[in-house]
Design an enzyme around this catalytic site. Sequence first.
Site, PDB file in Angstrom:
ATOM      1  N   HIS A 261      74.382  63.560 -38.233  1.00 17.03           N
ATOM      2  CA  HIS A 261      75.328  62.509 -38.616  1.00 17.03           C
ATOM      3  C   HIS A 261      76.754  63.064 -38.674  1.00 17.03           C
ATOM      4  O   HIS A 261      77.670  62.550 -38.023  1.00 17.03           O
ATOM      5  CB  HIS A 261      74.922  61.921 -39.974  1.00 17.03           C
ATOM      6  N   GLU A 262      76.919  64.134 -39.434  1.00 16.10           N
ATOM      7  CA  GLU A 262      78.253  64.731 -39.552  1.00 16.10           C
ATOM      8  C   GLU A 262      78.702  65.270 -38.190  1.00 16.10           C
ATOM      9  O   GLU A 262      79.881  65.226 -37.851  1.00 16.10           O
ATOM     10  CB  GLU A 262      78.262  65.833 -40.612  1.00 16.10           C
ATOM     11  N   HIS A 265      80.413  62.553 -36.305  1.00 13.63           N
ATOM     12  CA  HIS A 265      81.804  62.411 -36.754  1.00 13.63           C
ATOM     13  C   HIS A 265      82.673  63.514 -36.149  1.00 13.63           C
ATOM     14  O   HIS A 265      83.785  63.271 -35.687  1.00 13.63           O
ATOM     15  CB  HIS A 265      81.877  62.543 -38.285  1.00 13.63           C
ATOM     16  N   GLU A 291      82.028  55.676 -38.031  1.00 13.46           N
ATOM     17  CA  GLU A 291      80.623  55.620 -38.419  1.00 13.46           C
ATOM     18  C   GLU A 291      79.734  55.317 -37.202  1.00 13.46           C
ATOM     19  O   GLU A 291      78.590  55.755 -37.140  1.00 13.46           O
ATOM     20  CB  GLU A 291      80.468  54.554 -39.518  1.00 13.46           C
TER      21      GLU A 291
HETATM   22 ZN    ZN Z   1      79.344  58.927 -41.936  1.00  7.50          ZN
END
Ligand code: ZN
Length: 496
Positions: A261-262, A265, A291
């Site tokens: 997830h990170e 980003h 996101e």
């Molecule tokens: Zn996030």
Amino acid sequence: MDTITAYKSHLTEIAKLGSALSLLGWDQHTHMPKKGVAFRSQVIGKLTKMRFELSVSDELGSAIDELEGRDDLSDLERGSVRRVGKDFRRQKAVPPEFVEEFAVARSNAQAAWAKAREASNFGDFEPHLEKMVGFARRLAEYYGYDDHPYDALLEGFEPGMTCAELRRIIEPLREQLVPFLARLMKEGTRPDASALEGTFELETQRRLARRALETIGYDFDAGALDDVAHPFTTTIGPGDVRVTNRYADLHLGPGFFAALHEGGHALYNQGMGDDLFALGLANGSSNGIHESQSRMIENQVGRSLPFWTFFQPILAEHFPQFAQVRPETLHGAANIVEPSLIRVEADEVTYNFHIMLRFEIEAGLIDGSIAVSDLPRLWNDGMERYLGVTPPNDALGVLQDVHWSMGAFGYFPSYMLGNLYAAQMLTTLRKDVPNLDELIRSGEFGRLLSWLRKNVHQHGAAYEPKELIERITGDPFDASHFVRYVTEKYSRIYRL
Ligand code: ZN
């Protein structure tokens, strides 16, 4: 110096202070000793004030005024003037006394929230939340809006989004997903969740997270991975985008998927050109678009069968107990659907319900149709209505998120929009790269990354979310892509 050069050099000065602040914040959460907090807070306060003064300076204001009238700017420059101009006017609209008063109240509210959550007693937080709602309502008046005061707050997180549009998006989403979830739970075959459970040595989990980040194309020569209590990604400056992560001892899932997830980003920020820093555009189009990048890597890529077909042998290299586990088993365990109490632990099917509930409450608090004192009841009713679960106490219910104690109203919808944007992007990505699954299965992530770079990352904040989605997909923003994505995927996994 001509105006555009002066404008860029002014924004570069702001970016330098921002870089120092990011580094101080990163350090505070990763390595700083406890006893350093007091002075660090003062340093952060000082730099924040300096940055604020530069952001509202008359010099910047007149540069914006002049550049807005020019027709010889590049696309990026035009995007910059629009974005920076909007932010400038918003910041100018708020009296400095208000900013200070709000900052003090917020700091008290956060402390009160932490205590109230520990004691699981909403009543202790209620007077502070009353204050935060009051500040948010005043803020909306300062910013201004056409239709609903919540629009003014949304603009700060999701430029161009409105309360009315969110209602239009949510209605059909809820109508389709509530019964789908019920069917999944009643008629579906739940995969075996135990494959990712066990005992996992921390150091090996860190190495695995690193490997996962390298796999998706995260550049460690322009980044770092460190431990932290609540994972985040931060841009220190060009060539320096850092990821943080945390791990669970008894479950591989949280640490692994948080890293992806990170990583999503971080790929976004690593994909922005250095020139965006001098244009104030190096932060992404919106929270929702940001996101979308993390969700795409975490869920659409990382929780897919092609990914696990490729990654299973790598997993087994790190943890030999996986040597005989089939990719299908790992894929199933990575996609358990479970109506649950906590937003941050929610799966792809139920996640948006958590946001719908928060949005209903926030919009009502801001327009005055909902009273703070009614929140615990409204929260529990909503959880029952959307998810069929009732929180046993406030800590696992209305007190679970930090956002309201920070006076951040209008933030939550970005999380839902990220899921929706990602699904619409995926439809186009699959058209442009028809052999995407095959590529992922063989561990070739370059084509995916170059598509994201070209379509999303390189533009930074030059386009607003809806404009960006239309540029990428050729169609207006449309939530039905998500409904199709999620129902197809989970019908297959749950063998409906
Ligand atoms: Zn996030």
